[in-house]
Design an enzyme around this catalytic site. Structure first.
Site, PDB file in Angstrom:
ATOM      1  N   ALA A   1      29.630  35.261  35.839  1.00  0.00           N
ATOM      2  CA  ALA A   1      29.627  34.319  35.362  1.00  0.00           C
ATOM      3  C   ALA A   1      28.102  34.614  35.947  1.00  0.00           C
ATOM      4  O   ALA A   1      27.382  35.177  36.555  1.00  0.00           O
ATOM      5  CB  ALA A   1      30.038  32.396  35.925  1.00  0.00           C
TER       6      ALA A   1
ATOM      7  N   GLY B   1      34.574  36.673  34.419  1.00  0.00           N
ATOM      8  CA  GLY B   1      35.065  36.303  33.428  1.00  0.00           C
ATOM      9  C   GLY B   1      34.305  38.000  31.972  1.00  0.00           C
ATOM     10  O   GLY B   1      34.960  37.853  30.771  1.00  0.00           O
TER      11      GLY B   1
ATOM     12  N   GLU C   1      37.509  39.690  31.752  1.00  0.00           N
ATOM     13  CA  GLU C   1      38.722  38.675  30.596  1.00  0.00           C
ATOM     14  C   GLU C   1      37.926  39.045  29.261  1.00  0.00           C
ATOM     15  O   GLU C   1      38.851  38.740  28.386  1.00  0.00           O
ATOM     16  CB  GLU C   1      38.708  37.101  31.947  1.00  0.00           C
ATOM     17  CG  GLU C   1      38.912  37.639  32.839  1.00  0.00           C
ATOM     18  CD  GLU C   1      38.664  35.490  33.268  1.00  0.00           C
ATOM     19  OE1 GLU C   1      39.955  34.667  32.952  1.00  0.00           O
ATOM     20  OE2 GLU C   1      37.870  34.642  33.381  1.00  0.00           O
TER      21      GLU C   1
ATOM     22  N   GLU D   1      36.786  36.183  41.633  1.00  0.00           N
ATOM     23  CA  GLU D   1      36.297  34.616  41.558  1.00  0.00           C
ATOM     24  C   GLU D   1      36.504  34.330  42.712  1.00  0.00           C
ATOM     25  O   GLU D   1      36.554  33.115  43.595  1.00  0.00           O
ATOM     26  CB  GLU D   1      37.577  33.870  40.530  1.00  0.00           C
ATOM     27  CG  GLU D   1      36.564  33.944  38.961  1.00  0.00           C
ATOM     28  CD  GLU D   1      36.909  35.527  38.029  1.00  0.00           C
ATOM     29  OE1 GLU D   1      37.017  35.246  37.406  1.00  0.00           O
ATOM     30  OE2 GLU D   1      37.900  36.643  38.884  1.00  0.00           O
TER      31      GLU D   1
END
Length: 697
Positions: A63, A102, A105, A125
């Site tokens: 992020a 992310g 992901e 995270e």
């Protein structure tokens, strides 16, 4: 088309390129660009396969921290990942550097993944009090199975490319450094072989293999010890379990619900604060980033005891030769043997190789004379807390060391200015306060003297990074930041026991708050003789230091873990503290001698007296400029004293409690108990009157 994400075609491969320095973080512009580029690739009739690749030193590293705490703008990452997974053209993610959070992901939303052998992947995270919120908890276990997915997600640890291949997280690993070439070659292979779209969400083999097992129950049981007091690791387990008990779409919804629970947790706020504070602490007020830094190529350490040996290991670990000085050969040999034993034990655990043991030991030598320090760039004194001894040593170092060598003291309480005054080069003197065990603890409290040069300050901060420490610059006063606050807490803990609490009751209140150990267990770990020596030095200096039952323990030879008896007793080879009736007897005798009538003390009183006294002292430290920012205090306590990171440090924790509540209680204790430690700090009063927090400073 977004400037940070571009689309072009090379032959039959449509290439989506992210270029958002420094780490291609998933900002709003990147997310929007990814969607726009995908749409262009889908419309390009000549593109048979799509390739997602990043410029610079890394794949998408997670992020964008610049957007933390701000409302999420569409498109959100879950939507981006879904759109990539739903593509009717195969998409290959080409991974180099790191694919984290992310970023991983996003790669899991692609249909195939190729990585350079130097790449790493992970879902960290949990370290911010969160869980993967864009399908990571649902897709990863479909590739790795439950156990490995749980391990990765609940620890946030990274996995190297070769391990990722073995776990099916990536489909191919390539040597070399040209990620685009590796990605194009793999994409061309997919095109030539007519490989179909392969969506991770459709994979069920690993789910079926673990379905109905007790892996989740066992994992939760293990977390009770490993993640005691934490919130998000248990939510991570719940999310991964949903991948095995629910259809994919419902599992994703469950993941989102759990993600929002983590977002609303106070622990998330504390961990995010800790994350940013650790990065901010390296920026020292008034110190230009252009300040010259001296080259530290060789180091001397004085003292081969527990602290000196641990300090030396930090430099050997970083590849810097270090010479340890001792007074007697026997002490030197013993210290070097302990260092070797520490390295051997680390090798037995598989953390380093035997070759690395020998390599590091080859960087450590011993001496019985300061003459061997004539050409070192830095000397760190690590003898016991005696003002006279330290001044004598620094006077000798002044003569023995070359001009420009930095002279540092590992003192935990004594004045750096007083020590520097024993030399003709106070500008080259600084405090480097390591924490025990010095080869393990991450904090390095860097103490600036009145005359310490900016060049020496900058060198010390740079050195902290080189030896993988978190360096915090602080001012010079008794105990600096960490120990000054600790001694206030320690005095209050002692007073509580004097008045009727037991050491184990005080320690339990602190461990229930999240500390790894309480005040008295920590004294045993450090050694009761250290506190005893400090109190004796203060008494010699004419200070009114009250009598203590801890002095009686030290005089009896109960020095803590090293003698298997201190405030607690210890069994051979076991660090678990065991309450000792003999100590209860010493405490009872002390109360009688002092005429103290014992009373029942509540856990709440222990919490308030131990913690609020620290906050009040922290406010005074900020008033005096000993710490420049409240975050400096927070990081000192998180990395030096085990303050739970999920509570953000003592000053952040105080903000969360409410400064008005703390001030009111401090004022009440000042009325009831008296004592300078309970005199409300002017800064605390000012902040409350203005409706502000420490974090507003």
């Amino acid at each position: 088309m977004s400037e940070v994400v571009t689309y072009n075609r090379e032959g039959s491969i449509g290439v989506i390129t992210v270029n958002y320095p420094p780490v291609n973080a998933l900002s709003h512009a990147v997310r929007s660009g990814l969607v726009a580029a995908l749409e262009q690739g889908q419309k390009d009739a000549d593109a048979k396969v799509l390739l997602l690749v990043c410029e610079g030193r890394t794949f998408i590293a997670g992020a964008d921290i610049r957007e933390f705490g701000k409302p999420m703008q569409d498109p959100g990452l879950p939507s981006v990942v879904d759109q990539y997974e739903n593509s009717d053209k195969p998409i290959i993610a080409a991974i180099h550097g790191t694919a984290l959070g992310g970023g991983l992901e996003t790669a899991l939303g692609c249909h195939y993944r190729v990585a350079l052998s130097s790449a790493k992947v992970g879902l960290p995270e949990v370290k911010l009090g969160l869980l993967p919120g864009a399908g990571g908890t649902q897709r990863l276990p479909r590739l790795t199975g439950a156990q490995k997915a749980l391990e990765m997600i609940t620890t946030g640890e990274f996995v190297g490319a070769k391990d990722a291949l073995a776990l099916s997280i990536v489909d191919a690993v390539e040597d070399g450094s040209d990620i685009k070439a590796a990605g194009l070659a793999y994409a061309q292979k997919v095109a030539d072989e007519g490989k179909p779209v392969r969506r991770v969400r459709d994979l069920t083999d690993k789910l079926q293999a673990d379905k109905g097992s007790d892996v989740f129950e066992q994992f939760r049981a293990g977390l009770q010890k490993k993640a005691r007091g934490l919130f998000s690791p248990f939510k991570c387990v719940d999310a991964v379990e949903a991948a095995f008990s629910l259809p994919f779409e419902d599992g994703v919804k469950r993941e989102r619900e759990l993600f929002m629970e983590c977002m609303e947790s106070p622990q998330r706020a504390g961990l995010v604060h800790s994350f940013f504070a650790e990065r901010e602490v390296s920026k020292v007020k008034g110190l230009s980033k252009d300040t010259p830094v001296r080259d530290i190529r060789t180091v001397g350490v004085i003292g081969a005891g527990t602290m000196g040996g641990g300090i030396a290991m930090n430099f050997a670990n970083a590849g810097i030769p270090v010479t340890i000085a001792e007074v007697k050969q026997e002490a030197l040999d013993k210290g070097l043997a302990v260092i070797r034993r520490n390295y051997e034990n680390t090798a037995k655990k598989g953390r380093i190789t035997q070759a690395q043991v020998e390599e590091r030991m080859s960087l450590i030598s011993g001496t019985l004379t300061y003459d061997d320090f004539s050409d070192v760039d830095l000397v760190i004194e690590a003898v016991f807390e005696s003002r006279d001894l330290k001044r004598k040593i620094f006077g000798q170092l002044d003569d023995a060391c070359k001009p420009g060598a930095i002279l540092a003291s590992n003192t935990s309480t004594l004045s750096i200015d007083d020590i520097a005054a024993a030399t003709k080069r106070p500008q080259d003197v600084i405090g480097l306060h390591f924490f025990s065990p010095a080869n393990v603890m991450k904090l390095l409290e860097i103490v600036r003297g009145e005359k310490t040069s900016d060049e020496v300050k900058a060198t010390a901060m740079a050195l902290a990074k080189k030896i993988r420490k978190v360096g915090v610059m602080v001012g010079n006063c008794y105990g600096f930041v960490g120990n000054r606050m600790l001694h206030k807490r320690g005095a209050e803990a002692m007073a509580l026991v004097n008045e009727g609490a037991s050491p184990q009751q005080v320690d339990k209140v602190l461990t229930d708050l999240g500390f790894p150990m309480g005040q008295f267990a920590m004294s045993d770990l450090a050694g009761i003789d250290i506190g005893y020596s400090i109190r004796q030095e203060r008494r010699k200096a004419g200070e009114d230091v009250p009598a203590s039952w801890m002095d009686k323990l030290a005089e009896q030879g109960r020095l803590g873990q090293k003698t298997q008896a201190g405030v607690y007793k210890y069994e051979e080879g076991n660090r678990k503290p065991i309450p000792d009736p003999e100590v209860d007897r010493v405490i009872a005798e002390f109360r009688e001698e002092q005429g103290i009538k014992s009373r029942d003390i509540t856990d709440q009183e222990i919490l308030e007296r131990c913690m609020y006294v620290m906050v009040n002292e922290g406010a005074k430290i900020l008033e005096e400029g000993i710490a420049d920012r409240s975050l400096d205090i927070d990081i000192t306590w998180i990395y030096g004293y085990g303050f739970p990171a999920y509570r953000g440090g003592p000053m952040f924790w105080a903000d969360q409690i409410g400064l008005d509540i703390i001030l009111g209680t401090v004022e009440q204790f000042y009325d009831d108990l008296g004592g300078e430690q309970w005199k409300p700090a002017a800064l605390l009063q000012k902040l409350v009157s203005e409706g502000r927090k420490f974090s507003d400073l």
